[in-house]
Design a protein around this motif. Structure first.
Motif, short mmCIF file in Angstrom:
data_model
loop_
_atom_site.label_atom_id
_atom_site.label_comp_id
_atom_site.label_asym_id
_atom_site.label_seq_id
_atom_site.Cartn_x
_atom_site.Cartn_y
_atom_site.Cartn_z
N ALA A 74 0.82 -1.21 0.00
CA ALA A 74 0.00 0.00 0.00
C ALA A 74 0.85 1.26 0.00
CB ALA A 74 -0.94 0.00 1.21
N PHE A 75 1.98 1.24 0.72
CA PHE A 75 2.83 2.42 0.85
C PHE A 75 3.78 2.60 -0.34
CE2 PHE A 75 2.85 2.34 5.83
CZ PHE A 75 1.48 2.50 5.83
N TYR A 76 4.13 1.49 -0.96
CA TYR A 76 5.19 1.46 -1.98
C TYR A 76 5.07 2.54 -3.06
CZ TYR A 76 8.42 -0.79 -5.33
OH TYR A 76 9.46 -1.06 -6.20
N PRO A 77 3.89 2.80 -3.62
CA PRO A 77 3.80 3.78 -4.73
C PRO A 77 4.15 5.21 -4.31
CG PRO A 77 1.87 2.36 -4.67
CD PRO A 77 2.60 2.12 -3.39
N TYR A 78 4.15 5.49 -3.02
CA TYR A 78 4.33 6.87 -2.55
C TYR A 78 5.71 7.12 -1.95
CZ TYR A 78 -0.67 6.31 -3.01
OH TYR A 78 -1.92 6.03 -3.51
N VAL A 79 6.60 6.14 -2.09
CA VAL A 79 7.92 6.21 -1.46
C VAL A 79 9.00 6.00 -2.52
CG1 VAL A 79 9.44 5.18 0.27
CG2 VAL A 79 6.98 5.33 0.72
N ASN A 80 10.04 6.83 -2.48
CA ASN A 80 11.15 6.66 -3.43
C ASN A 80 12.14 5.60 -2.97
OD1 ASN A 80 10.09 8.67 -5.08
ND2 ASN A 80 11.33 10.28 -4.17
N GLU A 81 12.47 5.60 -1.69
CA GLU A 81 13.37 4.60 -1.12
C GLU A 81 12.71 4.05 0.14
OE1 GLU A 81 16.21 3.48 -2.41
OE2 GLU A 81 16.12 4.87 -4.12
N TYR A 82 12.40 2.76 0.13
CA TYR A 82 11.64 2.13 1.21
C TYR A 82 12.56 1.19 1.99
CZ TYR A 82 7.34 0.27 3.35
OH TYR A 82 6.34 -0.07 4.22
N TYR A 83 12.78 1.48 3.27
CA TYR A 83 13.62 0.67 4.14
C TYR A 83 12.75 -0.13 5.10
CZ TYR A 83 17.61 3.35 2.44
OH TYR A 83 18.57 3.91 1.65
N ALA A 84 12.70 -1.45 4.90
CA ALA A 84 11.99 -2.34 5.81
C ALA A 84 13.00 -2.94 6.78
CB ALA A 84 11.28 -3.44 5.03
N ILE A 85 12.87 -2.61 8.05
CA ILE A 85 13.84 -3.02 9.06
C ILE A 85 13.16 -3.92 10.08
CG2 ILE A 85 15.45 -2.22 10.84
CD1 ILE A 85 15.66 0.42 9.32
N ASP A 86 13.77 -5.06 10.36
CA ASP A 86 13.25 -5.98 11.37
C ASP A 86 14.40 -6.81 11.90
OD1 ASP A 86 10.14 -6.94 11.98
OD2 ASP A 86 11.64 -8.43 12.52
N PHE A 87 14.27 -7.28 13.14
CA PHE A 87 15.36 -8.10 13.69
C PHE A 87 15.23 -9.57 13.34
CE2 PHE A 87 13.50 -8.80 18.29
CZ PHE A 87 12.40 -9.43 17.74
N SER A 88 14.13 -9.94 12.70
CA SER A 88 13.89 -11.33 12.32
C SER A 88 14.26 -11.57 10.87
CB SER A 88 12.42 -11.70 12.55
OG SER A 88 12.10 -12.92 11.93
N LYS A 89 15.22 -12.44 10.65
CA LYS A 89 15.63 -12.74 9.26
C LYS A 89 14.53 -13.48 8.53
CE LYS A 89 18.08 -17.14 10.16
NZ LYS A 89 17.64 -17.29 11.57
N GLU A 90 13.71 -14.24 9.26
CA GLU A 90 12.62 -14.97 8.61
C GLU A 90 11.52 -14.02 8.13
OE1 GLU A 90 12.25 -18.24 7.75
OE2 GLU A 90 14.39 -18.21 8.20
N MET A 91 11.26 -12.99 8.89
CA MET A 91 10.29 -11.99 8.45
C MET A 91 10.78 -11.32 7.17
SD MET A 91 7.59 -11.82 10.43
CE MET A 91 7.00 -12.04 12.12
N LEU A 92 12.04 -10.94 7.15
CA LEU A 92 12.60 -10.27 5.97
C LEU A 92 12.63 -11.22 4.77
CD1 LEU A 92 15.52 -8.31 7.66
CD2 LEU A 92 13.28 -7.42 6.95
#
Length: 238
Positions: free
Chosen positions: A60-78
């Protein structure tokens, strides 16, 4: 050790968590986008989705962002994000990082968004996050009321989680930091079978208690409709 245990838990729970989110019919992501457009947060050059989980809000957010940083401490989530979410413009950056490490870096971000971050529980951390960004956006569930199961369930931990936004607003106000909020309400309906209800409480109530509970909720009916009212609140501080 607590952080290591938390990482292990979320790594093991990642697939189930992603499945739960995929099955959700709530349109919260689209409504948040509309609000952020109205508040002129979107469009934005750089956006941090912190504690991004399985990436529920990315499409949903992707079209409105030039550089999107998804940060999480779980490698499985990423890994789930990498495998399930399209990135046609190559602007999605996946970063495995703990909250403590994120807070100790000197980098300042234009916007940090977090939804249901389980590690944001104290004033010091909230203020550290606010200091790292021009705009801090926090989304949490603040109320969940259900008519079939909930009358027989007590969950003080869950109840405390629902109160966290109240504390965030109080802590921000104590430091004279401006914030505004917006609430989103949804009603979820589901048909419940009396036999399922009976088995659901098998480990918590005696047979006689369960018979009384079934009579109270179902009467002579074989099914009832469960109604769950869910309220989300979004905090925006800038």
């Amino acid at each position: 050790m607590e952080e290591e245990e938390a990482i292990l838990f979320w790594d093991e729970f990642a697939q189930d968590y992603a499945q739960i989110q995929q099955e959700s019919s709530l349109q919260i992501a689209k409504e948040v986008v509309a609000y952020l457009l109205d508040q002129q947060v979107f469009p934005i050059s750089i956006f941090v989705d912190f504690a991004a989980g399985a990436g529920r809000y990315i499409p949903a957010f992707y079209p409105y962002v030039n550089e999107y940083y998804a940060i999480d401490f779980s490698k499985e989530m990423l890994r789930i994000i990498e495998e399930t979410i399209d990135d046609p413009q190559n602007k999605l950056h996946l970063i495995q990082q703990s909250q403590s490490d994120f807070l100790t870096t000197d980098q300042h971000w234009p916007c940090i968004f977090m939804a249901m971050n389980p590690a944001l529980r104290d004033k010091k951390t909230l203020l550290q996050l606010r200091k790292k960004t021009d705009q801090l956006i926090i989304l949490r569930t603040i109320a969940e009321v259900e008519n079939v199961f909930q009358p027989f369930e007590e969950d003080p931990v869950a109840e405390k989680e629902l109160q966290l936004n109240t504390y965030y607003k109080k802590w921000l106000s104590e430091e004279a930091i401006e914030w505004r909020s917006c609430q989103f309400e949804y009603m979820v309906k589901e048909e419940i079978d009396r036999d399922f209800f009976h088995l659901y409480f098998e480990d918590e109530y005696s047979l006689e208690q369960r018979k009384q509970m079934v009579q109270r909720i179902f009467g002579e009916s074989l099914t009832v409709e469960s109604h769950t009212k869910i309220t989300f609140e979004l905090l925006l501080s800038r």
